[in-house]
Design a protein around this motif. Structure first.
Motif, short mmCIF file in Angstrom:
data_model
loop_
_atom_site.label_atom_id
_atom_site.label_comp_id
_atom_site.label_asym_id
_atom_site.label_seq_id
_atom_site.Cartn_x
_atom_site.Cartn_y
_atom_site.Cartn_z
N SER A 265 0.87 -1.17 0.00
CA SER A 265 0.00 0.00 0.00
C SER A 265 0.91 1.22 0.00
O SER A 265 2.13 1.11 0.14
CB SER A 265 -0.92 -0.01 1.22
OG SER A 265 -0.14 -0.08 2.41
N TYR A 266 0.33 2.39 -0.14
CA TYR A 266 1.12 3.61 -0.26
C TYR A 266 0.88 4.51 0.94
O TYR A 266 -0.19 4.49 1.54
CB TYR A 266 0.78 4.32 -1.56
CG TYR A 266 0.92 3.43 -2.78
CD1 TYR A 266 2.18 3.02 -3.21
CD2 TYR A 266 -0.20 2.97 -3.47
CE1 TYR A 266 2.33 2.19 -4.30
CE2 TYR A 266 -0.06 2.15 -4.57
CZ TYR A 266 1.21 1.76 -4.98
OH TYR A 266 1.36 0.93 -6.08
N SER B 7 -0.01 7.54 3.47
CA SER B 7 -1.06 8.58 3.44
C SER B 7 -0.47 9.93 3.04
O SER B 7 -1.15 10.75 2.41
CB SER B 7 -1.74 8.68 4.81
OG SER B 7 -0.80 9.00 5.83
N PHE C 125 -0.80 10.62 -0.72
CA PHE C 125 -2.13 11.03 -1.19
C PHE C 125 -2.50 12.42 -0.68
O PHE C 125 -3.16 13.19 -1.38
CB PHE C 125 -3.17 9.99 -0.76
CG PHE C 125 -3.00 8.68 -1.45
CD1 PHE C 125 -3.48 8.48 -2.73
CD2 PHE C 125 -2.32 7.64 -0.84
CE1 PHE C 125 -3.30 7.27 -3.39
CE2 PHE C 125 -2.13 6.43 -1.48
CZ PHE C 125 -2.62 6.24 -2.76
N GLN C 126 -2.10 12.75 0.54
CA GLN C 126 -2.37 14.09 1.07
C GLN C 126 -1.67 15.16 0.24
O GLN C 126 -2.24 16.21 -0.05
CB GLN C 126 -1.94 14.16 2.54
CG GLN C 126 -2.81 13.34 3.47
CD GLN C 126 -2.17 13.11 4.83
OE1 GLN C 126 -1.10 13.64 5.13
NE2 GLN C 126 -2.83 12.32 5.67
N GLN D 240 -4.99 -1.07 -4.73
CA GLN D 240 -4.22 -0.56 -3.60
C GLN D 240 -4.36 0.95 -3.45
O GLN D 240 -4.57 1.47 -2.34
CB GLN D 240 -2.74 -0.92 -3.76
CG GLN D 240 -2.40 -2.37 -3.52
CD GLN D 240 -2.38 -3.16 -4.83
OE1 GLN D 240 -2.98 -2.77 -5.82
NE2 GLN D 240 -1.68 -4.29 -4.82
N LYS E 154 -8.28 2.57 -2.77
CA LYS E 154 -8.79 2.62 -1.39
C LYS E 154 -8.45 3.94 -0.72
O LYS E 154 -9.27 4.52 -0.02
CB LYS E 154 -8.23 1.44 -0.58
CG LYS E 154 -8.75 0.09 -0.98
CD LYS E 154 -8.23 -1.01 -0.08
CE LYS E 154 -6.75 -1.26 -0.27
NZ LYS E 154 -6.27 -2.43 0.51
N SER E 155 -7.23 4.41 -0.93
CA SER E 155 -6.81 5.67 -0.31
C SER E 155 -7.47 6.86 -0.99
O SER E 155 -7.88 7.82 -0.33
CB SER E 155 -5.29 5.81 -0.38
OG SER E 155 -4.66 4.80 0.39
N THR F 119 7.30 4.24 1.71
CA THR F 119 6.28 3.48 2.41
C THR F 119 6.96 2.34 3.17
O THR F 119 7.96 1.78 2.70
CB THR F 119 5.22 2.90 1.45
OG1 THR F 119 4.16 2.31 2.21
CG2 THR F 119 5.79 1.87 0.50
#
Length: 261
Positions: A18-19, A21, A24-25, A46, A49-50, A197
Motif C-alpha cells: 500500500s502507499y 497517506s 495522497f495528502q 491498492q 482505497k486511499s 512506504t
C-alpha cells in the motif's frame, strides 16, 4: 502485460505494498476540487482505497479483469475493465466526459503504456487548468544490508534477463519518462519527488512479492524457476531469524497539471 498479471493476480493482490497517506495528502492538496479521481491500472485497488477517502467518487480501471476480482469493494469506487487501447468514445463511455476529472493517478504502471495516446486522453478528461496527473513507481524494498545485497544481485543477475525493456524506466526512477505537464503550485518541477512506504514483511511475504514480479512470471512461462532452492536458501540466510522485518520501499512521484492547453 495483461496476460502476465492475469496469471499472478492473487500474488499481486497479496504482496504489493500500500502507499503512505502522506503521498495522497500531498497529491490531493494540488487539486482544488475533490469530486472525481481516475485510478489508471488500478490492479487490485491498492491506491483506489486511499483515493476513496479523499475524493467523492473514484473510477478505477484496469485491462486485467482477473486483478479487478481481487479489488476491495468500496461504495464510492467504480471498477471498470477496459481494453488495452481505448478510443476516445470508449474513454467517454467508460471513464468520463471531457473536462470532468480532478485527478488522474497511475501507480507503478505508466511505463507499460503508450504515452502519446495516454497523455492525449488525460488532457481530454482532466479539468482545465488545474486538473492534476500523478504517476509514481516504487523500487526495490530495503530491509537490511544482508537482504538488500542478495536482492540486488538477484534483481540484476537472475531476474534481469526476463524484465521487459520498459522496466528500465523504473530502474531510472521515472527520471527519463516523458511527462508533458506543467508543475503544480508550490513545486518548481514535475519531479520525481521521493516518498517512502514501510511494510512489515515475513520472509514468505518477501518471496511472494518477488513472485508478483512480471519477470518472475515471464521466466516461469519459459520453464525457469527463479526462486529455486539455492536462491531461497540465500534469502533465508540473509533474513536471519524467521520473523517480520520492516521493508522500506522508496516511491518516486511525477506530478503535473494540465494547464490551459
Amino acid at each position: 502485460m495483461a496476460k502476465l498479471f492475469l496469471k499472478q493476480a492473487k500474488q499481486y493482490a497479496d504482496a504489493r505494498p500500500s502507499y503512505p497517506s502522506q503521498l495522497f495528502q500531498f497529491i490531493a492538496s494540488k487539486t482544488p476540487s475533490h469530486q472525481l479521481a481516475w485510478d489508471v491500472g488500478t490492479g487490485s485497488g491498492q491506491a483506489a482505497k486511499s483515493l476513496a477517502m479523499i475524493y467523492k467518487n473514484v473510477i478505477a480501471t484496469d485491462v486485467s479483469e482477473k486483478q479487478l476480482e481481487f479489488a476491495a469493494k468500496i461504495p464510492n469506487v467504480r471498477y471498470q475493465h477496459t481494453p488495452p487501447t481505448m478510443s476516445m468514445a470508449e474513454l467517454e463511455q467508460m471513464v468520463g466526459s471531457q473536462g470532468t476529472i480532478d485527478l488522474v493517478i497511475i501507480a507503478q504502471a505508466l511505463h507499460w503504456l503508450d504515452h502519446p495516446t495516454f497523455y492525449e486522453q488525460v488532457k481530454w478528461v482532466l479539468k482545465k487548468p488545474h486538473g492534476v496527473i500523478a504517476a509514481w513507481c516504487y523500487y526495490l524494498p530495503r530491509v537490511s544490508d544482508a537482504v538488500d545485497t542478495v536482492l540486488d544481485q538477484f534483481y540484476v543477475s537472475d531476474a534481469g534477463p526476463y524484465w521487459d525493456p520498459k522496466r528500465k524506466l523504473v530502474d531510472n526512477l521515472y527520471k527519463t519518462i516523458d511527462f508533458p505537464f506543467e508543475p503544480v503550485d508550490g513545486v518548481d518541477n514535475t519531479g520525481p519527488l521521493e516518498f517512502v512506504t514501510e511494510v512489515m514483511m515475513k520472509l514468505d511475504d518477501f518471496l511472494t512479492y518477488i513472485k508478483s514480479w512480471s519477470s518472475y512470471q515471464t521466466a516461469k512461462d519459459k520453464g525457469v524457476e527463479l526462486l529455486g532452492e539455492d536462491v531461497v536458501q540465500k534469502f533465508k540466510l540473509a533474513w536471519g531469524q524467521d520473523g517480520p522485518k520492516v521493508a522500506k520501499i522508496p516511491i518516486y512521484l511525477r506530478i503535473g497539471r494540465v494547464g490551459d492547453a
